[in-house]
Motif scaffolding. Structure first.
Motif, PDB file in Angstrom:
ATOM      1  N   TYR A   1      36.211  30.040  50.480  1.00 29.41           N
ATOM      2  CA  TYR A   1      37.425  29.237  50.387  1.00 29.41           C
ATOM      3  C   TYR A   1      37.592  28.453  51.674  1.00 29.41           C
ATOM      4  CZ  TYR A   1      42.450  28.261  50.773  1.00 29.41           C
ATOM      5  OH  TYR A   1      43.666  27.665  50.973  1.00 29.41           O
ATOM      6  N   ILE A   2      37.863  27.176  51.541  1.00 32.02           N
ATOM      7  CA  ILE A   2      38.077  26.336  52.713  1.00 32.02           C
ATOM      8  C   ILE A   2      39.134  25.296  52.377  1.00 32.02           C
ATOM      9  CG2 ILE A   2      36.218  24.714  52.091  1.00 32.02           C
ATOM     10  CD1 ILE A   2      35.634  24.454  55.102  1.00 32.02           C
ATOM     11  N   ALA A   3      39.946  24.948  53.360  1.00 31.34           N
ATOM     12  CA  ALA A   3      40.981  23.928  53.161  1.00 31.34           C
ATOM     13  C   ALA A   3      41.035  23.032  54.386  1.00 31.34           C
ATOM     14  CB  ALA A   3      42.340  24.573  52.920  1.00 31.34           C
ATOM     15  N   GLY A   4      41.269  21.748  54.155  1.00 32.13           N
ATOM     16  CA  GLY A   4      41.403  20.797  55.259  1.00 32.13           C
ATOM     17  C   GLY A   4      42.481  19.779  54.944  1.00 32.13           C
ATOM     18  N   ARG A   5      43.067  19.221  55.986  1.00 27.39           N
ATOM     19  CA  ARG A   5      44.219  18.332  55.797  1.00 27.39           C
ATOM     20  C   ARG A   5      44.108  17.107  56.697  1.00 27.39           C
ATOM     21  NH1 ARG A   5      50.600  20.000  55.885  1.00 27.39           N
ATOM     22  NH2 ARG A   5      51.478  18.031  56.595  1.00 27.39           N
ATOM     23  N   THR A   6      44.582  15.982  56.181  1.00 24.76           N
ATOM     24  CA  THR A   6      44.699  14.777  56.987  1.00 24.76           C
ATOM     25  C   THR A   6      46.014  14.078  56.649  1.00 24.76           C
ATOM     26  OG1 THR A   6      43.578  12.747  57.708  1.00 24.76           O
ATOM     27  CG2 THR A   6      43.512  13.240  55.363  1.00 24.76           C
ATOM     28  N   GLN A   7      46.471  13.254  57.571  1.00 25.53           N
ATOM     29  CA  GLN A   7      47.708  12.494  57.362  1.00 25.53           C
ATOM     30  C   GLN A   7      47.872  11.530  58.531  1.00 25.53           C
ATOM     31  OE1 GLN A   7      50.120  16.192  57.870  1.00 25.53           O
ATOM     32  NE2 GLN A   7      51.405  14.933  59.199  1.00 25.53           N
ATOM     33  N   GLY A   8      48.853  10.639  58.409  1.00 25.01           N
ATOM     34  CA  GLY A   8      49.219   9.837  59.560  1.00 25.01           C
ATOM     35  C   GLY A   8      48.899   8.361  59.446  1.00 25.01           C
ATOM     36  N   GLN A   9      49.100   7.670  60.545  1.00 21.77           N
ATOM     37  CA  GLN A   9      48.934   6.220  60.633  1.00 21.77           C
ATOM     38  C   GLN A   9      47.473   5.835  60.424  1.00 21.77           C
ATOM     39  OE1 GLN A   9      49.023   2.546  60.688  1.00 21.77           O
ATOM     40  NE2 GLN A   9      51.079   3.319  61.184  1.00 21.77           N
ATOM     41  N   TYR A  10      47.268   4.796  59.621  1.00 15.56           N
ATOM     42  CA  TYR A  10      45.911   4.353  59.304  1.00 15.56           C
ATOM     43  C   TYR A  10      45.223   3.741  60.521  1.00 15.56           C
ATOM     44  CZ  TYR A  10      42.144   1.764  57.010  1.00 15.56           C
ATOM     45  OH  TYR A  10      40.926   1.264  56.649  1.00 15.56           O
ATOM     46  N   TYR A  11      45.971   2.959  61.299  1.00 14.65           N
ATOM     47  CA  TYR A  11      45.374   2.262  62.426  1.00 14.65           C
ATOM     48  C   TYR A  11      45.516   3.082  63.712  1.00 14.65           C
ATOM     49  CZ  TYR A  11      44.758  -1.869  59.548  1.00 14.65           C
ATOM     50  OH  TYR A  11      44.345  -2.734  58.567  1.00 14.65           O
ATOM     51  N   PRO A  12      44.595   2.895  64.665  1.00 13.14           N
ATOM     52  CA  PRO A  12      44.624   3.688  65.904  1.00 13.14           C
ATOM     53  C   PRO A  12      45.789   3.286  66.795  1.00 13.14           C
ATOM     54  CG  PRO A  12      42.914   2.013  66.030  1.00 13.14           C
ATOM     55  CD  PRO A  12      43.433   1.986  64.616  1.00 13.14           C
ATOM     56  N   GLU A  13      46.087   4.172  67.728  1.00 11.84           N
ATOM     57  CA  GLU A  13      47.143   3.910  68.691  1.00 11.84           C
ATOM     58  C   GLU A  13      46.825   2.634  69.460  1.00 11.84           C
ATOM     59  OE1 GLU A  13      49.415   6.191  72.415  1.00 11.84           O
ATOM     60  OE2 GLU A  13      47.805   7.181  71.281  1.00 11.84           O
ATOM     61  N   GLY A  14      47.827   1.802  69.646  1.00  9.83           N
ATOM     62  CA  GLY A  14      47.631   0.538  70.340  1.00  9.83           C
ATOM     63  C   GLY A  14      47.527  -0.656  69.420  1.00  9.83           C
ATOM     64  N   TYR A  15      47.382  -0.394  68.104  1.00  7.34           N
ATOM     65  CA  TYR A  15      47.349  -1.501  67.148  1.00  7.34           C
ATOM     66  C   TYR A  15      48.730  -2.149  67.135  1.00  7.34           C
ATOM     67  CZ  TYR A  15      46.336  -3.947  62.731  1.00  7.34           C
ATOM     68  OH  TYR A  15      46.125  -4.893  61.758  1.00  7.34           O
ATOM     69  N   TRP A  16      48.782  -3.453  67.351  1.00  5.64           N
ATOM     70  CA  TRP A  16      50.080  -4.121  67.507  1.00  5.64           C
ATOM     71  C   TRP A  16      50.821  -4.217  66.185  1.00  5.64           C
ATOM     72  CZ3 TRP A  16      52.080  -8.977  65.866  1.00  5.64           C
ATOM     73  CH2 TRP A  16      53.315  -9.294  66.435  1.00  5.64           C
ATOM     74  N   ASP A  17      52.099  -3.815  66.190  1.00  4.84           N
ATOM     75  CA  ASP A  17      52.999  -3.930  65.036  1.00  4.84           C
ATOM     76  C   ASP A  17      52.349  -3.400  63.750  1.00  4.84           C
ATOM     77  OD1 ASP A  17      55.350  -4.584  63.728  1.00  4.84           O
ATOM     78  OD2 ASP A  17      54.721  -6.639  63.295  1.00  4.84           O
ATOM     79  N   PRO A  18      51.965  -2.127  63.737  1.00  7.58           N
ATOM     80  CA  PRO A  18      51.243  -1.605  62.569  1.00  7.58           C
ATOM     81  C   PRO A  18      52.148  -1.495  61.340  1.00  7.58           C
ATOM     82  CG  PRO A  18      51.866   0.179  64.027  1.00  7.58           C
ATOM     83  CD  PRO A  18      52.229  -1.091  64.750  1.00  7.58           C
ATOM     84  N   PRO A  19      51.553  -1.474  60.162  1.00  2.90           N
ATOM     85  CA  PRO A  19      52.333  -1.223  58.954  1.00  2.90           C
ATOM     86  C   PRO A  19      52.806   0.230  58.945  1.00  2.90           C
ATOM     87  CG  PRO A  19      49.994  -1.246  58.448  1.00  2.90           C
ATOM     88  CD  PRO A  19      50.119  -1.660  59.879  1.00  2.90           C
ATOM     89  N   PRO A  20      53.797   0.571  58.130  1.00  2.00           N
ATOM     90  CA  PRO A  20      54.289   1.946  58.105  1.00  2.00           C
ATOM     91  C   PRO A  20      53.210   2.921  57.632  1.00  2.00           C
ATOM     92  CG  PRO A  20      55.805   0.450  56.955  1.00  2.00           C
ATOM     93  CD  PRO A  20      54.545  -0.317  57.209  1.00  2.00           C
ATOM     94  N   THR A  21      53.341   4.154  58.075  1.00  2.00           N
ATOM     95  CA  THR A  21      52.457   5.209  57.602  1.00  2.00           C
ATOM     96  C   THR A  21      52.718   5.457  56.116  1.00  2.00           C
ATOM     97  OG1 THR A  21      52.364   6.286  59.760  1.00  2.00           O
ATOM     98  CG2 THR A  21      51.912   7.655  57.826  1.00  2.00           C
ATOM     99  N   PHE A  22      51.654   5.471  55.336  1.00  2.00           N
ATOM    100  CA  PHE A  22      51.831   5.712  53.904  1.00  2.00           C
ATOM    101  C   PHE A  22      51.309   7.076  53.474  1.00  2.00           C
ATOM    102  CE2 PHE A  22      47.653   3.646  54.182  1.00  2.00           C
ATOM    103  CZ  PHE A  22      46.864   4.468  53.390  1.00  2.00           C
TER     104      PHE A  22
END
Length: 260
Positions: A1-22
């Protein structure tokens, strides 16, 4: 059994005026169930997905042109993609094909309960592109919920098996909907119940739940997943004596219970 998770902003830190996290959560859990007679293998795949439609959020124009094109051309916000080496057969509850060696491959698509399934020829999708070998382009099935909503769970049971054993899989769901899983039935084996946390608020469950089920064998093997290991857990069958349930540090409880 194994589980993994991801989430968060699509673009890296420093990307100017990013779209909202979806994407607020995508957790994939894989549970492998071998067979004592070595005639079948079962993999239960459970996906928890909490995501908004990027097209319904502001700042769609802040995605790069290539990313925006993928978003606007996608057939669905969420898709579960299965690759197959040959054209698969679709039935109301399953996707199946046979291997050259005669083994049967079947995927029971249990959740979402209302879904679309579309077969694609990968040669038509990607033939001629530099990053694919033509010999690798086969077929795929894309499973998508019929409703567009933030929270969905996908429950699929993948099985490879030889001739002989009878296999069946059916949905298990707690009365409050916060736990979902599958009853796996195999010739010559106890029925096996694999149950995951399906609470949108949190993956690890902090409180118990009630399951209504029947078993085709006198005893059944239970795997209770996504339990908070810092809580005390127990199991009770039909109002009988309460049995303490040992839960691992990874949130897994295992028990064999008589249901006759």
């Amino acid at each position: 059994y194994i589980a993994g998770r991801t989430q968060g902003q699509y673009y890296p830190e420093g990307y100017w005026d990013p779209p909202p996290t979806f994407l607020h959560e995508w957790t994939r859990s894989l549970f492998y169930l071998p067979s004592a007679d070595k005639k079948s293998d079962t993999i239960v795949v459970f996906d928890r997905v909490k995501a908004d439609d990027p097209e319904a959020l502001p700042k769609l124009d802040r995605y790069s042109g290539e990313d925006a094109g993928r978003i606007t051309s996608a057939p669905a916000v969420k898709q579960w993609i299965l690759h197959a080496p040959m054209t698969p057969t679709l039935t109301p509850s399953a996707i199946a094909w046979s291997t050259p060696g005669g083994q049967q491959i079947r995927v029971n698509t249990i959740l979402p309960s209302s879904q679309t399934r579309t077969v694609y020829d990968e040669t038509a999708l990607w033939g001629g592109l530099w990053n694919f070998y033509e010999s690798e382009l086969k077929f795929q099935v894309r499973i998508a919920p019929t409703a567009v909503q933030p929270w969905d769970t996908f429950l699929n049971v993948v099985q490879a098996y030889d001739a002989g054993p009878a296999l069946a899989n059916s949905l298990l769901q707690s009365l409050d909907g916060k736990a979902q899983g599958v009853r796996v039935q195999r010739t010559g084996h106890n029925d096996t119940m694999v149950v995951f946390g399906a609470d949108p608020a949190q993956r690890l469950l902090e409180a118990g739940y009630n399951l209504t089920l029947t078993s085709g064998t006198p005893a059944a093997d239970f795997y209770f997943l996504d339990l908070d290991p810092n809580k005390a857990w127990s199991v009770q069958v039909d109002g009988s004596t309460t049995i303490a349930l040992v839960v691992s540090s990874q949130g897994v409880g295992r028990a064999t219970l008589g249901l006759g």
